[in-house]
Design a protein around this motif. Structure first.
Motif, PDB file in Angstrom:
ATOM      1  N   GLY A 252       0.820  -1.199   0.000  1.00  0.00           N
ATOM      2  CA  GLY A 252       0.000   0.000   0.000  1.00  0.00           C
ATOM      3  C   GLY A 252       0.860   1.258   0.000  1.00  0.00           C
ATOM      4  N   SER A 253       0.196   2.390   0.162  1.00  0.00           N
ATOM      5  CA  SER A 253       0.862   3.680   0.081  1.00  0.00           C
ATOM      6  C   SER A 253       1.555   4.034   1.392  1.00  0.00           C
ATOM      7  CB  SER A 253      -0.156   4.774  -0.265  1.00  0.00           C
ATOM      8  OG  SER A 253       0.466   6.031  -0.333  1.00  0.00           O
ATOM      9  N   VAL A 254       2.828   4.379   1.301  1.00  0.00           N
ATOM     10  CA  VAL A 254       3.610   4.842   2.446  1.00  0.00           C
ATOM     11  C   VAL A 254       4.318   6.119   2.018  1.00  0.00           C
ATOM     12  CG1 VAL A 254       5.477   4.343   4.052  1.00  0.00           C
ATOM     13  CG2 VAL A 254       3.970   2.497   3.297  1.00  0.00           C
ATOM     14  N   GLY A 255       3.993   7.224   2.682  1.00  0.00           N
ATOM     15  CA  GLY A 255       4.597   8.489   2.302  1.00  0.00           C
ATOM     16  C   GLY A 255       4.253   8.909   0.892  1.00  0.00           C
ATOM     17  N   GLY A 256       3.071   8.490   0.423  1.00  0.00           N
ATOM     18  CA  GLY A 256       2.622   8.892  -0.911  1.00  0.00           C
ATOM     19  C   GLY A 256       3.095   8.004  -2.037  1.00  0.00           C
ATOM     20  N   ARG A 257       3.732   6.878  -1.730  1.00  0.00           N
ATOM     21  CA  ARG A 257       4.158   5.979  -2.798  1.00  0.00           C
ATOM     22  C   ARG A 257       4.032   4.537  -2.341  1.00  0.00           C
ATOM     23  NH1 ARG A 257      10.762   6.758  -2.911  1.00  0.00           N
ATOM     24  NH2 ARG A 257      11.111   6.506  -0.675  1.00  0.00           N
ATOM     25  N   ASP A 258       3.822   3.658  -3.314  1.00  0.00           N
ATOM     26  CA  ASP A 258       3.722   2.227  -3.041  1.00  0.00           C
ATOM     27  C   ASP A 258       5.143   1.664  -2.987  1.00  0.00           C
ATOM     28  OD1 ASP A 258       3.394  -0.554  -3.102  1.00  0.00           O
ATOM     29  OD2 ASP A 258       1.527  -0.399  -4.235  1.00  0.00           O
ATOM     30  N   VAL A 259       5.654   1.465  -1.750  1.00  0.00           N
ATOM     31  CA  VAL A 259       7.049   1.053  -1.578  1.00  0.00           C
ATOM     32  C   VAL A 259       7.305  -0.310  -2.202  1.00  0.00           C
ATOM     33  CG1 VAL A 259       8.865   0.557   0.102  1.00  0.00           C
ATOM     34  CG2 VAL A 259       7.255   2.417   0.532  1.00  0.00           C
ATOM     35  N   LEU A 260       6.434  -1.267  -1.914  1.00  0.00           N
ATOM     36  CA  LEU A 260       6.648  -2.622  -2.431  1.00  0.00           C
ATOM     37  C   LEU A 260       6.639  -2.620  -3.958  1.00  0.00           C
ATOM     38  CD1 LEU A 260       5.232  -5.891  -0.973  1.00  0.00           C
ATOM     39  CD2 LEU A 260       5.141  -5.516  -3.429  1.00  0.00           C
ATOM     40  N   ASP A 261       5.675  -1.918  -4.538  1.00  0.00           N
ATOM     41  CA  ASP A 261       5.570  -1.872  -5.991  1.00  0.00           C
ATOM     42  C   ASP A 261       6.797  -1.185  -6.592  1.00  0.00           C
ATOM     43  OD1 ASP A 261       3.788  -2.328  -8.370  1.00  0.00           O
ATOM     44  OD2 ASP A 261       4.095  -0.178  -8.560  1.00  0.00           O
ATOM     45  N   THR A 262       7.255  -0.100  -5.952  1.00  0.00           N
ATOM     46  CA  THR A 262       8.430   0.625  -6.442  1.00  0.00           C
ATOM     47  C   THR A 262       9.679  -0.246  -6.401  1.00  0.00           C
ATOM     48  OG1 THR A 262       7.509   2.741  -5.708  1.00  0.00           O
ATOM     49  CG2 THR A 262       9.889   2.653  -6.096  1.00  0.00           C
TER      50      THR A 262
END
Length: 415
Positions: A252-262
């Motif tokens: 999910g979104s952490v700090g405005g970005r999807d960490v896992l996806d990134t």
């Protein structure tokens, strides 16, 4: 009751897009992996075979003073770069558990049971055919190489239904979970409690950083590196640190970005197109000259691995799926017929990367390692050929069935 159509959540379509990209990378990576494996075999059997051995046996020291680590190049690949590969595996496992097929117990039942069947029977066949030091490699035929397997199905294009690809991918991920547990528990020699405590403490710091709301990636990289060093020194295989860090990555979104996806988007191509091919180049170079191939073909170890990968996977997975469907615990994906299951089971017998990895952990005798590699090559190639044959047959039968159905419908509507 409202008559408005139900709204669909964006998760399934998003997951489908990610799955499509994942399968594409794995399929293309499988081609690069084949090229690297062939290059390793050619190099090891060429007049420059001595250079192959000396190159990967060259020692390299990283760090300084008490913190310096010295390994040969092969082990830097196996212990270091492969930790990144297993980190990506951990990310994909986390995604499957949270948003994928494994999040729903009923949907996960079929591939999970299939994977268990495809792990237990190959190990049982191996143990039945080996004894003495050779029996230590019972984990070798348990593995499924996702890149190779998905690459084989990709070659068949639309002849393979999406449900069959999803069944293979999900079962292979469960297989990876089991293989990781086997490596951690059974292929660890001696454990240093102090270093292991350091590894656990490093993982705890990762959790703490998340709780404190730290969004920058670099602190996690530093702590992850510390976890890797502590795990390496503890005696537990260092790649386990990669898996653990992957499972701790938030979804999910952490700090405005999807960490896992990134992270997966950035690292998965690096893993598929560089790390895994490098692993194949460093480990697949078996010198078949001097009668090694003939000796290996007469060894029970070779056949224990080959039969485990082919017979064990096919019978184990097919029997597990049949039992799961028969008892109502799970159901086949849409468009998947029993012949597709047989094809998926055969393709799952391609155990190349992880099988080679476990072989290096299981044996210290170079002769046993070389013989095991011959068994892995033999079984994986046979599994690929058999899987393609069954899938082509399933596609032809499906096309024949559709044509018959269309003719019947046409006849029934003719005045």
């Amino acid at each position: 009751m409202s008559s408005s159509p139900p709204t669909s959540t964006p998760t399934p379509s998003g997951f489908t897009d990610r799955l499509r990209h994942f399968l594409h990378d794995e399929a293309a990576g499988g081609v690069v992996l084949v090229v690297a494996a062939v290059a390793a075999v050619v190099w090891a059997n060429s007049p420059a075979s001595g250079a192959y051995t000396s190159f990967w046996g060259h020692y390299l020291t990283l760090g300084w003073g008490p913190a310096a680590i010295t390994e040969d190049l092969q082990h830097w690949v196996n212990d270091g770069l492969m930790a990144v590969f297993f980190f990506v595996v951990g990310l994909e496992i986390k995604r499957e558990l949270v948003t994928g097929e494994l999040r729903d117990p009923r949907a996960a039942a079929l591939p999970a049971v299939a994977a268990v069947g495809g792990v237990l029977l190959p190990a049982a066949i191996f143990l039945a055919l080996t004894s003495g030091p050779a029996s230590a490699g019972w984990g070798i035929p348990m593995a499924t190489d996702i890149a190779f397997a998905v690459g084989v199905l990709a070659l068949l294009g639309k002849r393979v239904p999406v449900g069959a690809k999803l069944l293979l991918l999900t079962a292979a991920i469960v297989d990876d979970i089991i293989a990781i547990g086997v490596i951690a528990v059974f292929y660890t020699d001696t454990v240093s409690a102090l270093w292991l405590a350091g590894a656990v403490a490093s993982l705890a710091v990762v959790v703490l950083l998340r709780r404190l709301g730290v969004h920058a990636i670099w602190p996690y990289v530093l702590v992850g590196l510390a976890a890797w060093v502590c795990t390496l020194e503890s005696g537990v295989h260092a790649t386990i640190a990669g898996v653990a860090l992957g499972l701790l990555t938030p979804t999910g979104s952490v700090g405005g970005r999807d960490v896992l996806d990134t992270l997966e988007h950035r690292l998965h191509p690096f893993s598929s197109f560089l790390i895994v091919p490098l692993f194949a180049l460093a480990n697949a170079g078996v010198d078949f000259r001097g009668g090694l191939f003939g000796e290996a073909m007469g060894s029970s170890l070779t056949w224990a691995i080959a039969l485990g990968l082919v017979v064990g996977k096919i019978v184990g997975i097919c029997a597990a799926v049949w039992l799961c469907v028969r008892t109502g615990l799970g159901r086949l994906p849409e468009g998947v017929r029993p012949l597709h299951v047989a094809g998926v089971s055969a393709v799952a017998g391609i155990g190349f990367t992880v099988s080679l990895f476990i072989a290096e952990l299981a044996y210290t005798d170079p002769a046993l390692v070389a013989t095991a590699k011959v068994g892995i090559f033999t079984g994986s190639i046979a599994a690929a050929v058999l899987g393609v044959t069954v899938m082509v047959l399933a596609g032809r039968r499906g096309a024949s069935g559709r044509s018959t159905g269309e003719r019947s419908e046409s006849t029934s509507t003719t005045p």
